[in-house]
Design a protein around this motif. Structure first.
Motif, mmCIF file in Angstrom:
data_model
loop_
_atom_site.group_PDB
_atom_site.id
_atom_site.type_symbol
_atom_site.label_atom_id
_atom_site.label_comp_id
_atom_site.label_asym_id
_atom_site.label_seq_id
_atom_site.Cartn_x
_atom_site.Cartn_y
_atom_site.Cartn_z
ATOM 1 N N LEU A 121 0.826 -1.205 0.000
ATOM 2 C CA LEU A 121 0.000 0.000 0.000
ATOM 3 C C LEU A 121 0.861 1.256 0.000
ATOM 4 O O LEU A 121 0.500 2.265 -0.625
ATOM 5 C CB LEU A 121 -0.943 -0.011 1.206
ATOM 6 C CG LEU A 121 -1.951 1.138 1.285
ATOM 7 C CD1 LEU A 121 -2.841 1.186 0.044
ATOM 8 C CD2 LEU A 121 -2.803 1.004 2.546
ATOM 9 N N LEU A 122 1.991 1.198 0.674
ATOM 10 C CA LEU A 122 2.907 2.341 0.673
ATOM 11 C C LEU A 122 3.303 2.728 -0.746
ATOM 12 O O LEU A 122 3.393 3.924 -1.072
ATOM 13 C CB LEU A 122 4.154 2.018 1.501
ATOM 14 C CG LEU A 122 5.272 3.063 1.468
ATOM 15 C CD1 LEU A 122 4.797 4.389 2.067
ATOM 16 C CD2 LEU A 122 6.509 2.541 2.200
ATOM 17 N N GLN A 123 3.535 1.742 -1.598
ATOM 18 C CA GLN A 123 3.912 2.048 -2.976
ATOM 19 C C GLN A 123 2.807 2.828 -3.689
ATOM 20 O O GLN A 123 3.077 3.726 -4.487
ATOM 21 C CB GLN A 123 4.240 0.762 -3.728
ATOM 22 C CG GLN A 123 5.474 0.047 -3.202
ATOM 23 C CD GLN A 123 6.694 0.972 -3.135
ATOM 24 O OE1 GLN A 123 7.047 1.622 -4.123
ATOM 25 N NE2 GLN A 123 7.323 1.038 -1.974
ATOM 26 N N VAL A 124 1.564 2.496 -3.388
ATOM 27 C CA VAL A 124 0.443 3.237 -3.968
ATOM 28 C C VAL A 124 0.433 4.667 -3.433
ATOM 29 O O VAL A 124 0.248 5.634 -4.183
ATOM 30 C CB VAL A 124 -0.895 2.538 -3.673
ATOM 31 C CG1 VAL A 124 -2.063 3.330 -4.261
ATOM 32 C CG2 VAL A 124 -0.890 1.111 -4.221
ATOM 33 N N ILE A 125 0.644 4.809 -2.128
ATOM 34 C CA ILE A 125 0.647 6.144 -1.524
ATOM 35 C C ILE A 125 1.751 7.005 -2.128
ATOM 36 O O ILE A 125 1.533 8.178 -2.467
ATOM 37 C CB ILE A 125 0.799 6.041 0.002
ATOM 38 C CG1 ILE A 125 -0.455 5.402 0.619
ATOM 39 C CG2 ILE A 125 1.049 7.426 0.621
ATOM 40 C CD1 ILE A 125 -0.351 5.146 2.106
ATOM 41 N N LEU A 126 2.936 6.436 -2.286
ATOM 42 C CA LEU A 126 4.050 7.208 -2.836
ATOM 43 C C LEU A 126 3.800 7.586 -4.296
ATOM 44 O O LEU A 126 4.247 8.649 -4.751
ATOM 45 C CB LEU A 126 5.346 6.414 -2.704
ATOM 46 C CG LEU A 126 5.817 6.136 -1.275
ATOM 47 C CD1 LEU A 126 7.098 5.308 -1.286
ATOM 48 C CD2 LEU A 126 6.006 7.426 -0.482
ATOM 49 N N GLU A 127 3.086 6.733 -5.018
ATOM 50 C CA GLU A 127 2.757 7.040 -6.414
ATOM 51 C C GLU A 127 1.640 8.076 -6.513
ATOM 52 O O GLU A 127 1.758 9.073 -7.236
ATOM 53 C CB GLU A 127 2.338 5.764 -7.138
ATOM 54 C CG GLU A 127 1.867 6.022 -8.571
ATOM 55 C CD GLU A 127 1.136 4.833 -9.163
ATOM 56 O OE1 GLU A 127 0.386 5.044 -10.137
ATOM 57 O OE2 GLU A 127 1.304 3.697 -8.662
ATOM 58 N N VAL A 128 0.553 7.842 -5.790
ATOM 59 C CA VAL A 128 -0.648 8.667 -5.923
ATOM 60 C C VAL A 128 -0.530 9.973 -5.136
ATOM 61 O O VAL A 128 -1.087 10.988 -5.528
ATOM 62 C CB VAL A 128 -1.885 7.861 -5.465
ATOM 63 C CG1 VAL A 128 -3.137 8.723 -5.437
ATOM 64 C CG2 VAL A 128 -2.091 6.660 -6.381
ATOM 65 N N ARG A 129 0.183 9.922 -4.006
ATOM 66 C CA ARG A 129 0.339 11.080 -3.120
ATOM 67 C C ARG A 129 -1.027 11.635 -2.683
ATOM 68 O O ARG A 129 -1.370 12.787 -2.921
ATOM 69 C CB ARG A 129 1.160 12.165 -3.801
ATOM 70 C CG ARG A 129 2.601 11.764 -4.070
ATOM 71 C CD ARG A 129 3.261 12.615 -5.137
ATOM 72 N NE ARG A 129 3.063 14.034 -4.902
ATOM 73 C CZ ARG A 129 3.220 14.982 -5.845
ATOM 74 N NH1 ARG A 129 3.566 14.637 -7.067
ATOM 75 N NH2 ARG A 129 3.034 16.248 -5.557
ATOM 76 N N PRO A 130 -1.836 10.799 -2.036
ATOM 77 C CA PRO A 130 -3.193 11.234 -1.677
ATOM 78 C C PRO A 130 -3.181 12.324 -0.604
ATOM 79 O O PRO A 130 -2.321 12.347 0.273
ATOM 80 C CB PRO A 130 -3.832 9.952 -1.138
ATOM 81 C CG PRO A 130 -2.680 9.159 -0.613
ATOM 82 C CD PRO A 130 -1.554 9.438 -1.560
ATOM 83 N N HIS A 131 -4.171 13.200 -0.697
ATOM 84 C CA HIS A 131 -4.397 14.180 0.363
ATOM 85 C C HIS A 131 -5.263 13.594 1.468
ATOM 86 O O HIS A 131 -5.213 14.047 2.607
ATOM 87 C CB HIS A 131 -5.090 15.421 -0.202
ATOM 88 C CG HIS A 131 -4.324 16.100 -1.287
ATOM 89 N ND1 HIS A 131 -4.667 16.011 -2.616
ATOM 90 C CD2 HIS A 131 -3.199 16.863 -1.238
ATOM 91 C CE1 HIS A 131 -3.812 16.709 -3.340
ATOM 92 N NE2 HIS A 131 -2.910 17.232 -2.542
ATOM 93 N N VAL A 132 -6.076 12.615 1.098
ATOM 94 C CA VAL A 132 -7.042 12.034 2.033
ATOM 95 C C VAL A 132 -7.014 10.516 1.893
ATOM 96 O O VAL A 132 -6.998 9.979 0.779
ATOM 97 C CB VAL A 132 -8.468 12.560 1.755
ATOM 98 C CG1 VAL A 132 -9.495 11.829 2.618
ATOM 99 C CG2 VAL A 132 -8.545 14.061 1.988
#
Length: 286
Positions: A121-132
């Motif tokens: 999931l971290l890889q998704v967060i680092l790619e997408v850079r979500p605000h929420v």
């Protein structure tokens, strides 16, 4: 290089259908307003109870494949293009209901190493850079092992993202205010004689119900009621929709909420009694 959308929302759910039931109106509204909406689903729900008799032959991997098709149709109804499976298709299997033998399967999500799953999931967060980030509370809303594990993985991934210098500005848990739920079930019982359902459920079976003062945020998705209803109906193995109500495999009718509620558990709360925008109060939307 194309700049990412200025508002980015990440949702973490356990099985196909959870996203449409809990957040369908929010997802449709955010997508329609130009936000980037990313859904991560942790399992394919291979052990879900199938409602239509003509589909009850589907079990295991075959059911998971069918439910992926349902998820694809649901995302089409909501206008969401970015939806993913945690770690890739088939990485984590449905764990079944709490206390069943399926919980002990080494391949199931309940048995997954939290740090390993959070790294995906971290890889998704680092790619997408979500605000929420939106997910369940520590009880998974209603105690399903995959929902509890999705909470653990989402919160751990947020910790890892912060340590990597990419914190998620706001984190929310799905909620339903108790008075809203009580009023909705009262209307359901009044309408029941005209519905194809024989019995109403009870509020205690609705995930995430809390005292009203725990709820920090409400998203009015009334304009997207049809999209949410269509998305839920797309999950035909799991959900039957009838107007503003629906049933799961237990045949107990529940209200279909088009205003969706949240509790902010990390981040800056916008001024006012309740927020009406998940992105409110985020200073730098980059």
């Amino acid at each position: 290089m194309t700049e990412p959308p200025s508002r980015r929302l990440l949702l973490v759910h356990a099985h196909p259908d959870d996203e449409s039931i809990n957040n369908g109106a929010t997802m449709a509204r955010c997508a329609a307003e130009g936000a980037q909406v990313t859904l991560v689903t942790c399992t394919l729900g291979e052990h879900g109870e199938v409602i239509p008799p003509e589909l009850r032959h589907l079990t295991g991997a075959a059911l998971g494949e069918h439910r992926l098709g349902e998820l694809t149709a649901a995302m089409g109804a909501l206008g969401v293009e970015d939806f993913r499976l945690l770690g890739g298709p088939g990485r984590y299997e449905d764990s079944g209901m709490m206390g069943t033998a399926d919980n002990d399967d080494p391949a199931c999500f309940w048995q997954a190493d939290v740090d390993e799953a959070a790294a995906h999931l971290l890889q998704v967060i680092l790619e997408v850079r979500p605000h929420v980030l939106v997910t369940y509370d520590e009880h998974g809303g209603y105690g399903h092992p995959d929902h509890i594990q999705a909470h653990r993985v989402a919160m751990r991934a947020a910790e890892l993202a912060a340590a990597a210098g990419r914190p998620v500005p706001k984190i929310y848990w799905n909620r339903v205010p108790r008075t809203v739920g009580e009023q909705a079930f009262a209307r359901l019982r009044e309408d029941l004689p005209g519905l194809p359902f024989t019995e109403a459920g009870v509020l205690d079976d609705v995930p995430g119900v809390v005292a009203d003062d725990r709820v920090t945020t409400e998203i009015d998705g009334t304009a997207y009621a049809a999209a949410k209803s269509a998305a839920m109906a797309a999950h035909a193995t799991q959900v039957t929709v009838e107007g503003p109500y629906f049933v799961l495999s237990n045949d107990l009718a529940q209200p279909l909420f088009t205003t969706e509620y949240y509790e902010l558990v990390n981040g800056e709360r916008a001024p006012g009694a309740r927020e009406s925008d998940l992105f409110a109060g985020i200073g730098d939307l980059t």
